[in-house]
Write a protein that holds these residues in place. Sequence first.
Motif, PDB file in Angstrom:
ATOM      1  N   TYR A  37       0.764  -1.045  -0.003  1.00 20.77           N
ATOM      2  CA  TYR A  37      -0.054  -0.023   0.157  1.00 20.77           C
ATOM      3  C   TYR A  37       0.954   1.249   0.168  1.00 20.77           C
ATOM      4  CZ  TYR A  37      -3.993  -2.935   1.131  1.00 20.77           C
ATOM      5  OH  TYR A  37      -4.955  -4.092   1.216  1.00 20.77           O
ATOM      6  N   ALA A  38       0.333   2.188  -1.021  1.00 17.55           N
ATOM      7  CA  ALA A  38       0.929   3.545  -0.699  1.00 17.55           C
ATOM      8  C   ALA A  38      -0.235   4.535  -0.627  1.00 17.55           C
ATOM      9  CB  ALA A  38       1.733   3.829  -1.921  1.00 17.55           C
ATOM     10  N   ASP A  39      -0.018   5.697   0.137  1.00 14.52           N
ATOM     11  CA  ASP A  39      -1.094   6.428   0.207  1.00 14.52           C
ATOM     12  C   ASP A  39      -0.890   7.935  -0.627  1.00 14.52           C
ATOM     13  OD1 ASP A  39       0.642   7.591   2.061  1.00 14.52           O
ATOM     14  OD2 ASP A  39      -0.650   7.742   3.702  1.00 14.52           O
ATOM     15  N   ALA A  40       0.046   7.875  -1.195  1.00 20.61           N
ATOM     16  CA  ALA A  40       0.789   9.107  -1.789  1.00 20.61           C
ATOM     17  C   ALA A  40       1.448   8.836  -3.146  1.00 20.61           C
ATOM     18  CB  ALA A  40       1.409   9.916  -0.915  1.00 20.61           C
ATOM     19  N   GLU A  41       1.625   9.690  -4.082  1.00 21.67           N
ATOM     20  CA  GLU A  41       2.193   9.368  -5.422  1.00 21.67           C
ATOM     21  C   GLU A  41       3.723   9.160  -4.989  1.00 21.67           C
ATOM     22  OE1 GLU A  41       3.471  11.643  -9.410  1.00 21.67           O
ATOM     23  OE2 GLU A  41       2.046  12.713  -8.151  1.00 21.67           O
ATOM     24  N   GLU A  42       4.513   9.785  -4.135  1.00 18.33           N
ATOM     25  CA  GLU A  42       5.766   9.628  -3.981  1.00 18.33           C
ATOM     26  C   GLU A  42       5.938   8.070  -3.432  1.00 18.33           C
ATOM     27  OE1 GLU A  42       9.634  11.524  -1.580  1.00 18.33           O
ATOM     28  OE2 GLU A  42       7.917  12.549  -2.065  1.00 18.33           O
ATOM     29  N   GLY A  43       5.391   7.898  -2.539  1.00 21.25           N
ATOM     30  CA  GLY A  43       5.396   6.421  -1.726  1.00 21.25           C
ATOM     31  C   GLY A  43       5.107   5.362  -2.846  1.00 21.25           C
ATOM     32  N   ALA A  44       4.215   5.738  -3.656  1.00 20.30           N
ATOM     33  CA  ALA A  44       3.893   4.657  -4.625  1.00 20.30           C
ATOM     34  C   ALA A  44       5.099   4.341  -5.691  1.00 20.30           C
ATOM     35  CB  ALA A  44       2.544   5.130  -5.526  1.00 20.30           C
ATOM     36  N   LEU A  45       5.511   5.583  -6.076  1.00 16.70           N
ATOM     37  CA  LEU A  45       6.852   5.161  -6.942  1.00 16.70           C
ATOM     38  C   LEU A  45       8.155   4.690  -6.180  1.00 16.70           C
ATOM     39  CD1 LEU A  45       6.429   8.715  -8.552  1.00 16.70           C
ATOM     40  CD2 LEU A  45       5.641   6.492  -9.442  1.00 16.70           C
ATOM     41  N   ASP A  46       8.279   5.040  -5.091  1.00 21.38           N
ATOM     42  CA  ASP A  46       9.257   4.509  -4.058  1.00 21.38           C
ATOM     43  C   ASP A  46       9.174   2.897  -3.997  1.00 21.38           C
ATOM     44  OD1 ASP A  46      10.684   6.952  -3.964  1.00 21.38           O
ATOM     45  OD2 ASP A  46       9.861   7.144  -1.823  1.00 21.38           O
ATOM     46  N   GLY A  67      -3.000  11.045  -9.397  1.00 21.30           N
ATOM     47  CA  GLY A  67      -3.215   9.710  -9.826  1.00 21.30           C
ATOM     48  C   GLY A  67      -2.843   9.717 -11.316  1.00 21.30           C
ATOM     49  N   LEU A  68      -3.011  10.676 -12.132  1.00 19.48           N
ATOM     50  CA  LEU A  68      -2.853  10.709 -13.550  1.00 19.48           C
ATOM     51  C   LEU A  68      -1.338  10.967 -13.659  1.00 19.48           C
ATOM     52  CD1 LEU A  68      -3.492  10.898 -16.518  1.00 19.48           C
ATOM     53  CD2 LEU A  68      -4.007  13.313 -16.122  1.00 19.48           C
ATOM     54  N   HIS A  69      -0.684  11.837 -12.786  1.00 19.86           N
ATOM     55  CA  HIS A  69       0.786  12.083 -13.048  1.00 19.86           C
ATOM     56  C   HIS A  69       1.305  10.866 -12.467  1.00 19.86           C
ATOM     57  CE1 HIS A  69       4.869  13.463 -11.551  1.00 19.86           C
ATOM     58  NE2 HIS A  69       4.651  14.128 -12.925  1.00 19.86           N
ATOM     59  N   CYS A  70       1.169  10.130 -11.411  1.00 18.39           N
ATOM     60  CA  CYS A  70       1.616   8.888 -10.988  1.00 18.39           C
ATOM     61  C   CYS A  70       1.561   7.782 -11.894  1.00 18.39           C
ATOM     62  CB  CYS A  70       0.870   8.488  -9.768  1.00 18.39           C
ATOM     63  SG  CYS A  70       1.493   6.924  -8.701  1.00 18.39           S
ATOM     64  N   LEU A  71       0.531   7.681 -12.816  1.00 21.88           N
ATOM     65  CA  LEU A  71       0.487   6.783 -13.677  1.00 21.88           C
ATOM     66  C   LEU A  71       1.473   6.919 -14.911  1.00 21.88           C
ATOM     67  CD1 LEU A  71      -1.180   4.443 -15.643  1.00 21.88           C
ATOM     68  CD2 LEU A  71      -2.598   6.330 -16.134  1.00 21.88           C
ATOM     69  N   GLU A  72       1.437   8.141 -15.352  1.00 18.06           N
ATOM     70  CA  GLU A  72       2.443   8.556 -16.315  1.00 18.06           C
ATOM     71  C   GLU A  72       3.776   8.223 -15.966  1.00 18.06           C
ATOM     72  OE1 GLU A  72      -0.078  12.409 -17.966  1.00 18.06           O
ATOM     73  OE2 GLU A  72       1.612  12.631 -16.486  1.00 18.06           O
ATOM     74  N   GLU A  73       4.143   8.431 -14.388  1.00 15.41           N
ATOM     75  CA  GLU A  73       5.574   7.990 -13.966  1.00 15.41           C
ATOM     76  C   GLU A  73       5.656   6.642 -14.011  1.00 15.41           C
ATOM     77  OE1 GLU A  73       8.252  10.013 -13.222  1.00 15.41           O
ATOM     78  OE2 GLU A  73       6.964  11.594 -14.192  1.00 15.41           O
ATOM     79  N   LEU A  74       4.476   6.065 -13.491  1.00 11.70           N
ATOM     80  CA  LEU A  74       4.681   4.511 -13.679  1.00 11.70           C
ATOM     81  C   LEU A  74       4.944   3.959 -15.045  1.00 11.70           C
ATOM     82  CD1 LEU A  74       1.909   3.713 -11.018  1.00 11.70           C
ATOM     83  CD2 LEU A  74       4.337   3.129 -10.777  1.00 11.70           C
ATOM     84  N   ARG A  75       4.318   4.589 -15.742  1.00 12.77           N
ATOM     85  CA  ARG A  75       4.487   4.217 -17.581  1.00 12.77           C
ATOM     86  C   ARG A  75       6.046   4.289 -17.903  1.00 12.77           C
ATOM     87  NH1 ARG A  75       2.030   0.002 -17.738  1.00 12.77           N
ATOM     88  NH2 ARG A  75      -0.153  -0.036 -18.045  1.00 12.77           N
ATOM     89  N   ARG A  76       6.585   5.219 -17.381  1.00 15.19           N
ATOM     90  CA  ARG A  76       7.904   5.610 -17.998  1.00 15.19           C
ATOM     91  C   ARG A  76       8.714   4.441 -17.240  1.00 15.19           C
ATOM     92  NH1 ARG A  76       5.768  10.559 -18.155  1.00 15.19           N
ATOM     93  NH2 ARG A  76       6.336  12.421 -17.142  1.00 15.19           N
ATOM     94  N   ARG A  77       8.537   4.185 -16.097  1.00 16.93           N
ATOM     95  CA  ARG A  77       9.414   3.042 -15.434  1.00 16.93           C
ATOM     96  C   ARG A  77       9.300   1.703 -16.014  1.00 16.93           C
ATOM     97  NH1 ARG A  77       8.840   7.109 -11.923  1.00 16.93           N
ATOM     98  NH2 ARG A  77      10.457   7.285 -10.042  1.00 16.93           N
ATOM     99  N   ASP A  78       7.761   1.411 -16.433  1.00 16.11           N
ATOM    100  CA  ASP A  78       7.445   0.348 -16.888  1.00 16.11           C
ATOM    101  C   ASP A  78       6.141   0.138 -18.018  1.00 16.11           C
ATOM    102  OD1 ASP A  78       6.333  -2.451 -17.195  1.00 16.11           O
ATOM    103  OD2 ASP A  78       7.048  -3.234 -15.284  1.00 16.11           O
TER     104      ASP A  78
END
Length: 146
Positions: A37-46, A67-78
């Motif tokens: 579980y992560a409750d924020a974008e930064e924690g999710a990416l970590d 969530g949209l920015h987090c999704l974009e960052e996740l897609r950059r990673r994978d």
Amino acid sequence: MSSRSIKILRVEDETSQRRLVAHHLTTIASFRVEILYADAEEGALDLFDTGGVEFVILDYRLRQGNGLHCLEELRRRDPIVPIIAISGIATPEIAANLLQAGADDYISKRELTGGELARSMHAAVARADEWRLRNVGLRRQDFFRA
């Protein structure tokens, strides 16, 4: 039929929503899940960057981050990891933006059921598996763990 073990990153800042999705996940017989579980974008990416995450269920509205920015960052990673976006406030435009940014599916919290989550997860996992089969040459049984 054996069930597939899958490590899920759940990005959600509301405890009641975490519990609801966790309950739905336990009813899907074809998956045995471990949930981070992560409750924020930064924690999710970590957490994602530590490795081993095989699926992401992401809320659109977060107390910290987006969530949209987090999704974009996740897609950059994978670009392959299955990602389902969930939101209780998303407009059709936001849902379209999430899908365009790379979410495999979007589910409104009002429409979230165990069956709907199972359908969405199966489709997203099948897409990722098919990509790996075509591009990496892995065999289907390589995706299953006892």
